[in-house]
Design an enzyme around this catalytic site. Structure first.
Site, mmCIF file in Angstrom:
data_model
loop_
_atom_site.group_PDB
_atom_site.id
_atom_site.type_symbol
_atom_site.label_atom_id
_atom_site.label_comp_id
_atom_site.label_asym_id
_atom_site.label_seq_id
_atom_site.Cartn_x
_atom_site.Cartn_y
_atom_site.Cartn_z
ATOM 1 N N THR A 56 0.827 -1.203 0.000
ATOM 2 C CA THR A 56 0.000 0.000 0.000
ATOM 3 C C THR A 56 0.864 1.258 0.000
ATOM 4 O O THR A 56 1.972 1.264 0.561
ATOM 5 C CB THR A 56 -0.934 0.029 1.233
ATOM 6 O OG1 THR A 56 -1.434 1.352 1.426
ATOM 7 C CG2 THR A 56 -0.224 -0.376 2.503
ATOM 8 N N SER A 103 -2.072 2.757 10.741
ATOM 9 C CA SER A 103 -3.008 1.844 11.403
ATOM 10 C C SER A 103 -2.308 0.499 11.549
ATOM 11 O O SER A 103 -1.240 0.286 10.955
ATOM 12 C CB SER A 103 -4.264 1.653 10.543
ATOM 13 O OG SER A 103 -3.950 0.863 9.401
ATOM 14 N N TYR A 129 -3.296 -2.263 10.275
ATOM 15 C CA TYR A 129 -3.256 -2.839 8.920
ATOM 16 C C TYR A 129 -2.026 -2.324 8.158
ATOM 17 O O TYR A 129 -1.260 -3.101 7.586
ATOM 18 C CB TYR A 129 -4.543 -2.490 8.147
ATOM 19 C CG TYR A 129 -4.335 -2.483 6.660
ATOM 20 C CD1 TYR A 129 -4.128 -3.674 5.966
ATOM 21 C CD2 TYR A 129 -4.290 -1.283 5.926
ATOM 22 C CE1 TYR A 129 -3.890 -3.673 4.591
ATOM 23 C CE2 TYR A 129 -4.064 -1.276 4.572
ATOM 24 C CZ TYR A 129 -3.860 -2.471 3.907
ATOM 25 O OH TYR A 129 -3.613 -2.471 2.561
ATOM 26 N N HIS A 130 -1.838 -0.991 8.154
ATOM 27 C CA HIS A 130 -0.693 -0.431 7.428
ATOM 28 C C HIS A 130 0.627 -0.934 8.016
ATOM 29 O O HIS A 130 1.601 -1.152 7.303
ATOM 30 C CB HIS A 130 -0.740 1.099 7.446
ATOM 31 C CG HIS A 130 -1.855 1.663 6.609
ATOM 32 N ND1 HIS A 130 -3.032 2.117 7.154
ATOM 33 C CD2 HIS A 130 -1.978 1.813 5.275
ATOM 34 C CE1 HIS A 130 -3.822 2.533 6.176
ATOM 35 N NE2 HIS A 130 -3.214 2.355 5.024
ATOM 36 N N LYS A 182 1.779 -4.097 6.542
ATOM 37 C CA LYS A 182 2.372 -3.943 5.208
ATOM 38 C C LYS A 182 3.825 -3.473 5.309
ATOM 39 O O LYS A 182 4.652 -3.799 4.465
ATOM 40 C CB LYS A 182 1.556 -2.933 4.384
ATOM 41 C CG LYS A 182 0.142 -3.407 4.094
ATOM 42 C CD LYS A 182 0.154 -4.574 3.130
ATOM 43 C CE LYS A 182 -1.222 -4.894 2.631
ATOM 44 N NZ LYS A 182 -1.248 -5.974 1.650
HETATM 45 N N1 NAD Z 1 -8.773 -2.393 -2.091
HETATM 46 C C1 NAD Z 1 -7.888 -1.404 -2.050
HETATM 47 O O1 NAD Z 1 -8.239 -0.216 -2.194
HETATM 48 C C2 NAD Z 1 -6.432 -1.713 -1.831
HETATM 49 C C3 NAD Z 1 -5.522 -0.642 -1.825
HETATM 50 C C4 NAD Z 1 -4.166 -0.894 -1.620
HETATM 51 C C5 NAD Z 1 -3.730 -2.192 -1.405
HETATM 52 N N2 NAD Z 1 -4.639 -3.217 -1.404
HETATM 53 C C6 NAD Z 1 -4.129 -4.555 -1.134
HETATM 54 O O2 NAD Z 1 -4.570 -5.461 -2.120
HETATM 55 C C7 NAD Z 1 -4.814 -6.740 -1.522
HETATM 56 C C8 NAD Z 1 -6.212 -7.191 -1.883
HETATM 57 O O3 NAD Z 1 -7.141 -6.232 -1.412
HETATM 58 P P1 NAD Z 1 -8.692 -6.390 -1.698
HETATM 59 O O4 NAD Z 1 -9.285 -5.050 -1.689
HETATM 60 O O5 NAD Z 1 -8.891 -7.296 -2.834
HETATM 61 O O6 NAD Z 1 -9.138 -7.132 -0.359
HETATM 62 P P2 NAD Z 1 -10.226 -8.279 -0.156
HETATM 63 O O7 NAD Z 1 -10.433 -8.412 1.314
HETATM 64 O O8 NAD Z 1 -11.410 -8.038 -1.014
HETATM 65 O O9 NAD Z 1 -9.470 -9.576 -0.725
HETATM 66 C C9 NAD Z 1 -8.509 -10.292 0.015
HETATM 67 C C10 NAD Z 1 -8.754 -11.764 -0.277
HETATM 68 O O10 NAD Z 1 -7.780 -12.536 0.422
HETATM 69 C C11 NAD Z 1 -8.408 -13.606 1.107
HETATM 70 N N3 NAD Z 1 -7.572 -13.919 2.281
HETATM 71 C C12 NAD Z 1 -7.310 -13.132 3.350
HETATM 72 N N4 NAD Z 1 -6.508 -13.767 4.208
HETATM 73 C C13 NAD Z 1 -6.240 -14.985 3.669
HETATM 74 C C14 NAD Z 1 -5.486 -16.113 4.098
HETATM 75 N N5 NAD Z 1 -4.855 -16.123 5.277
HETATM 76 N N6 NAD Z 1 -5.425 -17.198 3.274
HETATM 77 C C15 NAD Z 1 -6.073 -17.205 2.086
HETATM 78 N N7 NAD Z 1 -6.832 -16.182 1.641
HETATM 79 C C16 NAD Z 1 -6.909 -15.075 2.431
HETATM 80 C C17 NAD Z 1 -9.800 -13.076 1.454
HETATM 81 O O11 NAD Z 1 -10.741 -14.116 1.645
HETATM 82 C C18 NAD Z 1 -10.126 -12.218 0.230
HETATM 83 O O12 NAD Z 1 -10.789 -12.965 -0.763
HETATM 84 C C19 NAD Z 1 -4.613 -6.575 -0.025
HETATM 85 O O13 NAD Z 1 -3.377 -7.092 0.372
HETATM 86 C C20 NAD Z 1 -4.655 -5.087 0.161
HETATM 87 O O14 NAD Z 1 -3.860 -4.688 1.252
HETATM 88 C C21 NAD Z 1 -5.973 -3.013 -1.620
#
Ligand code: NAD
Length: 408
Positions: A156, A199, A201-202, A205
């Site tokens: 992120t 946070s 969460y951050h 990362k």
């Molecule tokens: N959505 C955003 O705006 C955004 C922005 C920056 C970074 N990201 C990063 O992108 C990635 C995906 O984000 P997203 O928005 O798709 O989130 P999301 O929660 O929709 O998807 C994450 C997926 O990972 C699966 N998951 C979580 N922990 C797991 C585990 N231990 N084993 C197997 N599967 C697991 C969940 O079931 C889910 O399907 C994340 O790492 C997030 O930090 C997202």
């Protein structure tokens, strides 16, 4: 000349960890569409968190089994699904790497909501346990397998922090510093950009970053870490192919991200919630560009001697207040300034170097492309699925913030 690409890969077998999620699902179908052999791995924890929070994606989403079946029926290259918790099923993860021998693993599988991570000690501990263990298990399993696998991780922009950078451009992950010596001379060093998580969460990362740094140095693991901005939009051309391929749309106070929340609020006639002054500046990327960037990262992998490749996966920065005004101008919505549940700078600057992805061929989708209205239309179509009680952000970073939020 920037060193963005070493070689072009053609077709790769790819494990998409977290491939049932908001970024992972459209990424998986895009990779399959572009000829890659895709295996989706997910423990479906995101769907379980919806049940825990008593909320559902605004767009109806099909089960992962139905998604994969419909994808194939509509002409997509077949993908397989493996149910696995990568943070705890280490032996299965290692066995999967050994049996599939992927060329790349895209790692989306983390708990990704900052407000969810700050709700309670249980949520903080869950987020650290899930995210840090998952990333470490993947790195350990790759080393133990002895396979040469490229990791593409979704990090992120929040790792850099949202304080003042005093007008400096945020570089691609590394910073050149000068260190004073006792004799008065200075030496130059290229270090990981200092982290400043906002946070729990951050913070996970930023810990991921250190794990990548170490395993790249010690075991020459090839890694691309994509420091992604806030993703907006919902579907891509491929997930639009059939309603059962639809992507999720989070609007609630925990998982909904700022721009998608504004667009949904405008669609249902709910005042746009700006927390604090709205002077917070954040980086954004449309879901279509996010998907494209992951493909570019896979097709332009680092070599065995490269340090961790870091790309800032964002296309534009905006102040939250300006975004609210823009959405209000397009839709006629009202803006409501609310106490900020987050402990963060009242305002910040954010100038970011994202040239590498552009050099690799990304054509940025910007806010002015009529896509704002497209997202509002999606939200209007499913407005009756919205539970207004779930819109407010009630997860507070500290007791003081909680009191201010409760006082309204
Ligand atoms: N959505 C955003 O705006 C955004 C922005 C920056 C970074 N990201 C990063 O992108 C990635 C995906 O984000 P997203 O928005 O798709 O989130 P999301 O929660 O929709 O998807 C994450 C997926 O990972 C699966 N998951 C979580 N922990 C797991 C585990 N231990 N084993 C197997 N599967 C697991 C969940 O079931 C889910 O399907 C994340 O790492 C997030 O930090 C997202």
């Amino acid at each position: 000349m920037e060193h963005c690409s070493d070689r072009q890969e053609t077709v790769v077998k790819v494990l998409v960890l977290g491939g049932d999620g908001f970024c992972g699902w459209p990424c998986a179908v895009n990779l399959a569409e572009n000829g890659h052999d895709v295996v989706v791995v997910d423990n479906l924890s995101r769907r379980k968190i919806d049940l825990e929070l008593g909320v559902e994606s605004l767009t109806p989403i099909a089960s992962i089994g139905d998604r994969l079946e419909v994808w194939e029926q509509t002409g997509g290259r077949a993908m397989r699904f493996v149910a696995m918790d990568i943070a705890h099923d280490y032996d299965q993860l290692l066995a999967l790497l050994r049996s599939e021998q992927p060329g790349a693993v895209v790692h989306f599988a983390e708990q990704r909501a900052a407000p969810y991570s700050m709700k309670s000690s249980r949520n903080k501990r869950y987020t650290v346990d899930n995210n840090v263990n998952g990333t470490h298990n993947l790195l350990c399993a790759i080393v133990e397998s002895g396979l040469d696998i490229h990791i593409v991780h979704l990090g992120t922009m929040g790792v850099y922090g949202y304080g003042s950078h005093r007008g400096a451009t945020i570089p691609k992950g590394y910073l050149t510093v000068e260190v004073p010596q006792p004799d008065g001379t200075r030496f130059r060093e290229n270090i990981l950009h200092p982290t400043d998580p906002g946070s729990v969460y951050h913070m996970t990362k930023t810990l991921d970053q250190l794990l990548f740094f170490y395993y790249n140095k010690n075991d020459s693991i090839r890694i691309t870490d994509l420091h992604q901005g806030i993703v907006w939009g919902t579907n891509t051309d491929l997930t639009d192919r059939d309603p059962r391929l639809s992507n999720r749309f989070d609007y609630d106070g925990d998982y909904g991200t700022v721009l998608n929340r504004f667009l949904m609020q405008a669609a249902i006639g709910y005042p746009l919630s700006v927390h604090g002054t709205g002077g917070q500046t954040r980086a954004f990327i449309h879901i279509r560009d996010s998907v494209k960037c992951v493909q570019l990262a896979i097709e332009n992998p680092p070599t065995a001697t490269d340090k961790v490749k870091i790309f800032n996966q964002m296309t534009e920065s905006h102040r939250v207040k300006d975004l609210a005004e823009k959405v209000a101008a397009v839709t006629g919505a009202e803006i409501n300034f609310l106490p900020n549940p987050r402990k963060e700078a009242i305002e910040n600057d954010l100038i970011v170097d994202n040239r590498c992805l552009i050099d690799l061929g990304l054509k940025p989708t910007t806010l002015d492309d009529g896509l704002l209205s497209e997202v509002v239309d999606v939200a209007r179509r499913f407005a009756d699925r919205c539970d207004r009680r779930r819109i407010p952000c009630v997860s507070a970073w500290t007791q003081a913030q909680a009191k201010a939020v409760a006082a309204g």
